[in-house]
Scaffold this active site. Structure first.
Site, PDB file in Angstrom:
ATOM      1  CG  ASP A  87      36.897  -1.493  27.024  1.00 33.08           C
ATOM      2  OD1 ASP A  87      38.018  -1.628  26.505  1.00 33.08           O
ATOM      3  OD2 ASP A  87      36.025  -2.381  27.005  1.00 33.08           O
TER       4      ASP A  87
ATOM      5  CB  THR B 239      35.208  -1.429  31.940  1.00 32.64           C
ATOM      6  OG1 THR B 239      35.611  -1.610  30.582  1.00 32.64           O
ATOM      7  CG2 THR B 239      34.822   0.024  32.155  1.00 32.64           C
TER       8      THR B 239
ATOM      9  CD  GLU C 184      39.459  -4.880  20.791  1.00 33.65           C
ATOM     10  OE1 GLU C 184      40.107  -5.926  20.604  1.00 33.65           O
ATOM     11  OE2 GLU C 184      38.654  -4.721  21.724  1.00 33.65           O
TER      12      GLU C 184
ATOM     13  N   GLY D 119      39.650  -1.847  22.713  1.00 36.33           N
ATOM     14  CA  GLY D 119      38.724  -0.726  22.678  1.00 36.33           C
ATOM     15  C   GLY D 119      37.795  -0.857  21.494  1.00 36.33           C
TER      16      GLY D 119
ATOM     17  CG  LEU E 249      50.072  -9.970  27.412  1.00 35.44           C
ATOM     18  CD1 LEU E 249      51.233  -9.703  26.468  1.00 35.44           C
ATOM     19  CD2 LEU E 249      50.559 -10.687  28.655  1.00 35.44           C
TER      20      LEU E 249
END
Length: 410
Positions: free
Chosen positions: A142, A140, A242, A187, A295
């Site tokens: 993240d 991930t 985000e 995120g 991206l």
């Protein structure tokens, strides 16, 4: 030593892809194909959905040179999914497929929700008395998986973000007119990626303000912060997750969002645009929202070689551990040092610990003001972005793996 278990292996990819997820795939597939105990190696078409639909690829039919190109091919070469196992029918179907193909080794490559899938399969096979070694391979961008120091995919995404923010800084400061630029970074609940924008300061081009979802977002404070920087510099460069959310848990971008993914998570996006509009409305200055979007997870051209190597190691280690008798675990990375330099180690954590939980940035790695990260954070990320990949090119463009995807036959 555990008794040798003879049978087929199956591998799948799930959730959002990364620029190095296929390096993990190559680690699993190559190691499994070379293992005498493993009779066949199958790849699931679009993750667990492929297994449920009986759509498996015979990986032994692939050209070894094409498989090696997976090391530098972004996204999920076998296809991904966001499918949550919830029914007894699904589990029974998986057991049926295991018996049909004599699958004794199951490897699943993904994040939090994917580890939940892996854990459910492990528990069901144990309850059913069907011997199958089940292993999770972490993935991930993240970087929010519990149990591991960091996750494959994060280092490359962090490198792309830091580089992009540094380049945007150069552009944003080129004119003598005032402007505010807001960069939205992936995120949802953890700000590892957004925090990585701070590495741009090492090239002399940092963001001025960083906002992470670990702390509640306050619109009035944000506008005050931007105003203070703008008055001083006539410019302001902001990096924001985000998933920025107010104290009540409402996402800044959620007012314009009604879509959810297969796991029920709100599809975010538009945070930068929303904040740019607020800044323009409040101060009447030129604003530019930038959303890095996909991206961040597919920029293989700037992947970290450290990340590629570790992603491959994660897949390889999962197979080796299963062959030794291990099951019900996820491969994890540990952090050590050798001659004063960063060194990655391998260990294993129960899937139950890694599933459906999120690891966030420690509060002490965020400044007291909540608008930047500390040196400890930068020291943590910096080793993970090291090294440039020497990928194969044709016509000065990347040459990705071209798999035949021959359907498995029994």
């Amino acid at each position: 030593m555990a008794e040798k278990l003879k049978g087929a292996a199956v591998f799948g990819q799930s959730g959002g892809p990364t620029s190095v997820i296929n390096a993990s795939a190559y680690g699993v597939i190559k190691t499994a194909l070379e293992a005498p105990e493993i009779t066949n190696v199958y790849g699931m078409a679009h993750g667990i959905v492929g297994l449920l639909n009986d759509t498996l690829y015979d990986m032994s039919k692939e050209d070894p040179k094409e498989l090696e190109l997976l090391l530098n091919t972004p996204s999920s070469a076998l296809g991904s999914c966001r499918y949550k196992l919830t029914s007894e029918e699904d589990m029974a179907k998986i057991l049926e497929m295991f018996k049909k193909y004599n699958i004794r080794y199951f490897f699943y490559n993904g994040g939090n929700d994917s580890m939940d899938t892996c854990n459910k399969i492990s528990e069901y096979m144990s309850k059913s008395g069907y011997e199958c070694r089940v292993m999770g391979v972490p993935k991930t961008i993240d970087n929010d998986l519990m149990g591991t120091d960091h996750c494959p995919g994060f280092g490359s995404a962090a490198k792309y973000i830091a580089t992009s923010v540094a380049e945007v800084h150069q552009d944003a400061y080129v004119y003598d007119t005032g402007a505010v630029t807001i960069v939205e970074i992936m995120g949802r609940n953890a700000g590892w990626l957004t925090g990585a924008s701070a590495l741009a300061e090492l090239s002399g081009s940092p963001p001025d303000l960083i906002y992470l979802p670990e702390l509640p977002f306050d619109m009035d404070k944000f506008l005050s912060d931007v105003e203070a920087v703008y008055k001083k510099k006539n410019k302001c460069l902001v990096a924001i997750s985000e998933g920025a959310q107010y104290a009540d848990g409402t996402f800044v971008a959620q007012a314009k969002t009604s879509t959810t993914d297969g796991f029920g998570h709100a599809q975010l996006g538009g945070t930068a645009a929303r904040l740019a509009a607020e800044v323009n409305k409040k101060f009447g200055v030129k604003t530019r929202p930038i959303e890095l979007s996909l991206l961040q997870r597919c920029a293989a051209h700037i992947a970290s070689q450290t990340d590629i190597d570790e992603a491959f190691l994660a897949g390889k280690s999962a197979v080796e551990y299963a062959l030794s008798g291990g099951t019900g675990k996820m491969v994890i990375f540990t952090r050590g040092s050798e001659n004063g330099n960063y060194k990655c180690g391998i260990d294993y954590e129960p899937l139950s610990i890694c599933a459906n939980t999120e690891r966030k940035i420690p509060r002490e790695w965020i400044t007291k003001e909540g608008t930047y990260v500390t040196q400890d954070f930068i020291d943590y990320v910096l080793p993970l972005i090291q090294g440039d990949n020497n990928r194969k090119q044709e016509n000065s463009l990347p040459r990705f793996a071209n798999l035949k995807k021959v359907k498995a036959q029994i």
